[in-house]
Each structure stands twice: as C-alpha cells, then as structure tokens.
Design an enzyme around this catalytic site. Structure first.
Site, PDB file in Angstrom:
ATOM      1  N   LYS A 116     -23.189 -37.303   2.654  1.00  0.00           N
ATOM      2  CA  LYS A 116     -23.095 -35.706   2.151  1.00  0.00           C
ATOM      3  C   LYS A 116     -24.432 -34.861   2.121  1.00  0.00           C
ATOM      4  O   LYS A 116     -24.474 -33.603   2.409  1.00  0.00           O
ATOM      5  CB  LYS A 116     -22.458 -35.699   0.888  1.00  0.00           C
ATOM      6  CG  LYS A 116     -21.096 -36.025   0.891  1.00  0.00           C
ATOM      7  CD  LYS A 116     -19.902 -35.344   1.576  1.00  0.00           C
ATOM      8  CE  LYS A 116     -18.802 -35.724   1.493  1.00  0.00           C
ATOM      9  NZ  LYS A 116     -17.787 -34.823   2.372  1.00  0.00           N
ATOM     10  N   TYR A 172     -21.853 -42.681   0.608  1.00  0.00           N
ATOM     11  CA  TYR A 172     -21.191 -41.215   0.419  1.00  0.00           C
ATOM     12  C   TYR A 172     -22.361 -40.334   0.031  1.00  0.00           C
ATOM     13  O   TYR A 172     -22.372 -39.038   0.457  1.00  0.00           O
ATOM     14  CB  TYR A 172     -20.207 -41.427  -0.586  1.00  0.00           C
ATOM     15  CG  TYR A 172     -19.365 -40.108  -0.871  1.00  0.00           C
ATOM     16  CD1 TYR A 172     -18.016 -39.697  -0.206  1.00  0.00           C
ATOM     17  CD2 TYR A 172     -19.924 -39.057  -1.963  1.00  0.00           C
ATOM     18  CE1 TYR A 172     -17.494 -38.744  -0.554  1.00  0.00           C
ATOM     19  CE2 TYR A 172     -19.015 -37.918  -1.869  1.00  0.00           C
ATOM     20  CZ  TYR A 172     -17.942 -37.856  -1.469  1.00  0.00           C
ATOM     21  OH  TYR A 172     -17.260 -36.781  -1.645  1.00  0.00           O
TER      22      TYR A 172
HETATM   23  P1  NAI Z   1      -8.159 -36.615  -0.104  1.00  0.00           P
HETATM   24  O1  NAI Z   1      -8.345 -38.155   0.129  1.00  0.00           O
HETATM   25  O2  NAI Z   1      -6.983 -36.143  -0.962  1.00  0.00           O
HETATM   26  O3  NAI Z   1      -7.989 -35.838   1.413  1.00  0.00           O
HETATM   27  C1  NAI Z   1      -8.951 -36.225   2.420  1.00  0.00           C
HETATM   28  C2  NAI Z   1      -7.937 -36.132   3.852  1.00  0.00           C
HETATM   29  O4  NAI Z   1      -8.632 -36.260   4.969  1.00  0.00           O
HETATM   30  C3  NAI Z   1      -6.763 -36.778   3.726  1.00  0.00           C
HETATM   31  O5  NAI Z   1      -5.712 -35.868   4.033  1.00  0.00           O
HETATM   32  C4  NAI Z   1      -7.127 -37.739   4.903  1.00  0.00           C
HETATM   33  O6  NAI Z   1      -6.148 -38.082   5.607  1.00  0.00           O
HETATM   34  C5  NAI Z   1      -8.200 -37.041   5.765  1.00  0.00           C
HETATM   35  N1  NAI Z   1      -8.907 -38.189   6.575  1.00  0.00           N
HETATM   36  C6  NAI Z   1      -9.352 -39.139   6.201  1.00  0.00           C
HETATM   37  N2  NAI Z   1     -10.233 -39.605   7.305  1.00  0.00           N
HETATM   38  C7  NAI Z   1      -9.855 -38.741   8.342  1.00  0.00           C
HETATM   39  C8  NAI Z   1     -10.435 -38.755   9.643  1.00  0.00           C
HETATM   40  N3  NAI Z   1     -11.089 -39.908   9.908  1.00  0.00           N
HETATM   41  N4  NAI Z   1      -9.946 -37.804  10.365  1.00  0.00           N
HETATM   42  C9  NAI Z   1      -9.590 -36.713   9.775  1.00  0.00           C
HETATM   43  N5  NAI Z   1      -8.712 -36.837   8.542  1.00  0.00           N
HETATM   44  C10 NAI Z   1      -9.182 -37.732   7.822  1.00  0.00           C
HETATM   45  O7  NAI Z   1      -9.800 -36.129  -0.374  1.00  0.00           O
HETATM   46  P2  NAI Z   1     -10.220 -34.828  -0.928  1.00  0.00           P
HETATM   47  O8  NAI Z   1     -10.783 -35.107  -2.576  1.00  0.00           O
HETATM   48  O9  NAI Z   1      -9.280 -33.563  -0.621  1.00  0.00           O
HETATM   49  O10 NAI Z   1     -11.729 -34.545  -0.134  1.00  0.00           O
HETATM   50  C11 NAI Z   1     -11.751 -33.569   0.990  1.00  0.00           C
HETATM   51  C12 NAI Z   1     -13.264 -33.431   1.218  1.00  0.00           C
HETATM   52  O11 NAI Z   1     -13.959 -32.954  -0.196  1.00  0.00           O
HETATM   53  C13 NAI Z   1     -13.985 -34.662   1.666  1.00  0.00           C
HETATM   54  O12 NAI Z   1     -14.857 -34.309   2.311  1.00  0.00           O
HETATM   55  C14 NAI Z   1     -14.670 -35.027   0.151  1.00  0.00           C
HETATM   56  O13 NAI Z   1     -15.664 -35.922   0.414  1.00  0.00           O
HETATM   57  C15 NAI Z   1     -14.895 -33.879  -0.469  1.00  0.00           C
HETATM   58  N6  NAI Z   1     -15.281 -34.026  -1.904  1.00  0.00           N
HETATM   59  C16 NAI Z   1     -14.218 -34.346  -2.692  1.00  0.00           C
HETATM   60  C17 NAI Z   1     -14.307 -34.382  -3.803  1.00  0.00           C
HETATM   61  C18 NAI Z   1     -13.605 -34.906  -4.914  1.00  0.00           C
HETATM   62  O14 NAI Z   1     -13.871 -35.261  -6.311  1.00  0.00           O
HETATM   63  N7  NAI Z   1     -12.202 -35.166  -4.631  1.00  0.00           N
HETATM   64  C19 NAI Z   1     -15.569 -33.639  -4.695  1.00  0.00           C
HETATM   65  C20 NAI Z   1     -16.668 -33.325  -3.658  1.00  0.00           C
HETATM   66  C21 NAI Z   1     -16.431 -33.362  -2.290  1.00  0.00           C
END
Ligand code: NAI
Length: 250
Positions: A160, A156
C-alpha cells in the site's frame, strides 16, 4: 447527481465490499460502469443490480495479477462503450497477521502482486485508452496502512505504501496530457477483507484508536472516491486522501 454523466468507468475488485459501493456510487453519478472482478459471478451480480437501477453496466472477469487480462478488459470496454474515462484500481487482498520473519515468500509475492503490481498492470492498460479519449481520472485504492505502519502485516503495508508512490509518479507523468491520478487511504472498513487479515474484533479495537473511534463504511469511501474521479476535483492530482476517522492524525 450527474457529475459522471457521459463517462465510462472501469472498477477492479468491484464484485463486493468497497469496490461494489464505488460502482454503485459511480452509477448513481451517471457513469457507465464496467464492473470487473476475479470472481466473475460477483461482478455479474453487481452489474445486473446497476442495470436494474437504470445505469449502463458491463461485467467482465479480470484478475489484476494478469497484465494481459488488464489489457483485454480495457480493450473490451472500449469496444463496447467507445472510450474509457475513469478507473478505480481497487482490487486487493489481505493476509493473516504474522511477524515479518514468519511470512512465507509466496504469500509476500501474492500480496505484492495483487495489491501493488495489479495497480501497475491496470494503469498501464488504462492510460493509453484515456489518452485516446483525450484525458481521464484514476483513483488507486491505497489504505491508511499505506501512510503509517501496522505490526504483522508487512506485505500489505509495503504494497500500500508502494501504491502511493506509483500514484504520485503517474500523476507527474500524465498531468500535462489530461490524466489525473489520486489515491484514497481508508482505515478499517467492515467488508469481507476484515475476516481475513485482521479479525473483526481486532479491527474494531484498532478502529477505536482513531479519534472518531469507529469503522469506515464502504459508502464513505465511495463518496470521496467518486469526488476525486469526477471533474469536481479538476485541480487535484498526485494526492492521497485519508478516509480514516482521524486514525493517522495522532
Ligand atoms: P473485499 O475482500 O470485500 O473485496 C475485494 C474484492 O477484490 C473482492 O470482490 C475480490 O474478489 C476482489 N479480488 C481479490 N483478488 C483479486 C484479483 N487478483 N483480481 C481482481 N479482483 C480481485 O475487500 P474490501 O475491503 O472491499 O477491499 C477493497 C480494497 O480496499 C482493497 O484494495 C483493500 O486493500 C482496500 N482497503 C480495505 C480496507 C478495509 O478495512 N476493508 C481498508 C483500507 C483499504
């Protein structure tokens, strides 16, 4: 709020969490929003919610690990709404924490393919459409873990960090042709992801290390993201915006 009026925006991973919050904020700013996710049902739910609030929206299935699917989603966007102006490459996955030498190769490949290659495949599809539209603005979802290290999350963290390099390179390549490319780098946010990669209890403990000692909210990420996507950030490109409660400042 009309800073994105007349703009068509595509968001990946918009079926939940941060992506859905950004889709809502884009719609509130007047954008037409193409809500994409590998989970088509969740994308449809979010698009329906946006339409109910009076926005123009379209749900499309898009697995960002499939380069052709990214091309198809952009083509469908242009077919339906005539253009693509804004893109948020947000889709990402986490993984159970484990030391580098215990990470299965397939897991490394899956995380890098989704979190890094997925951003590349999407930008590769989005940029020609934006050039056709006369310019555009892209935000890539990095993480504070794209700026600092974090034990036992090597795929990860590496992916990133890669997103930030890709963002800077694309910003340099397309600045003269009217496309801005930036990254946002949130710290721990209370979404479904926290239940996978790092337990909510451990995430809260990590978040407490930040000067503000709390989690970030998806709406706080959306606020900065939509600012960067909008023309209000017209001189901003190739930059990384921490939304981390001060986590990386120490
Ligand atoms: P989440 O798990 O709530 O949402 C992620 C979404 O991406 C889901 O709707 C899922 O179905 C979709 N997804 C997963 N694999 C996919 C694929 N191959 N193609 C298309 N869609 C796909 O996660 P969250 O927290 O909303 O994460 C969103 C972004 O933010 C990610 O890139 C994550 O790395 C980043 N992020 C999240 C943090 C956290 O603490 N939640 C912190 C920093 C960055």
């Amino acid at each position: 709020m009309t800073e994105c009026a007349d703009h068509v925006a595509l968001v990946t991973g918009a079926g939940g969490g941060i992506g859905a919050a950004c889709a809502r904020r884009l719609a509130a700013a007047g954008a037409t929003v193409v809500v994409t996710d590998v989970d088509e049902a969740s994308a449809k739910n979010v698009a329906a919610e946006l339409e109910q609030s009076g926005a123009r929206a379209l749900a499309l299935p898009l697995d960002v690990t499939d380069p052709q699917a990214a091309v198809d989603a952009v083509a469908e966007t242009v077919r339906t709404f005539g253009r693509l102006d804004l893109a948020l490459n947000n889709a990402g996955i986490s993984l159970p924490r484990q030391a580098l030498d215990a990470v299965p190769v397939e897991l490394w490949q899956r995380v890098v393919e989704t979190n890094l290659s997925g951003v590349f495949y999407c930008m590769r599809a989005e940029i020609p459409a934006m050039l056709e539209a006369g310019g555009g603005s892209i935000v890539n979802m990095a993480s504070v873990l794209g700026v600092v290290g974090f034990g036992e999350l090597s795929p990860y963290v590496a992916a990133k960090h890669g997103v930030i390099g890709l963002t800077k390179t694309a910003a340099i390549e397309y600045a003269s042709r009217g496309i801005r490319v930036n990254a946002v780098a949130p710290s721990f946010a209370d979404t479904q992801m926290l239940t996978v990669g790092i337990t909510p209890r451990k995430a809260r403990a990590a978040a407490l290390l930040a000067p503000m000692a709390r989690l970030v909210t998806p709406d706080e990420v959306a606020e900065v993201t939509v600012f960067l996507l909008s023309a209000r950030a017209s001189a901003v490109t190739g930059s990384v915006h921490l939304i981390d409660c001060g986590y990386a400042a120490r």
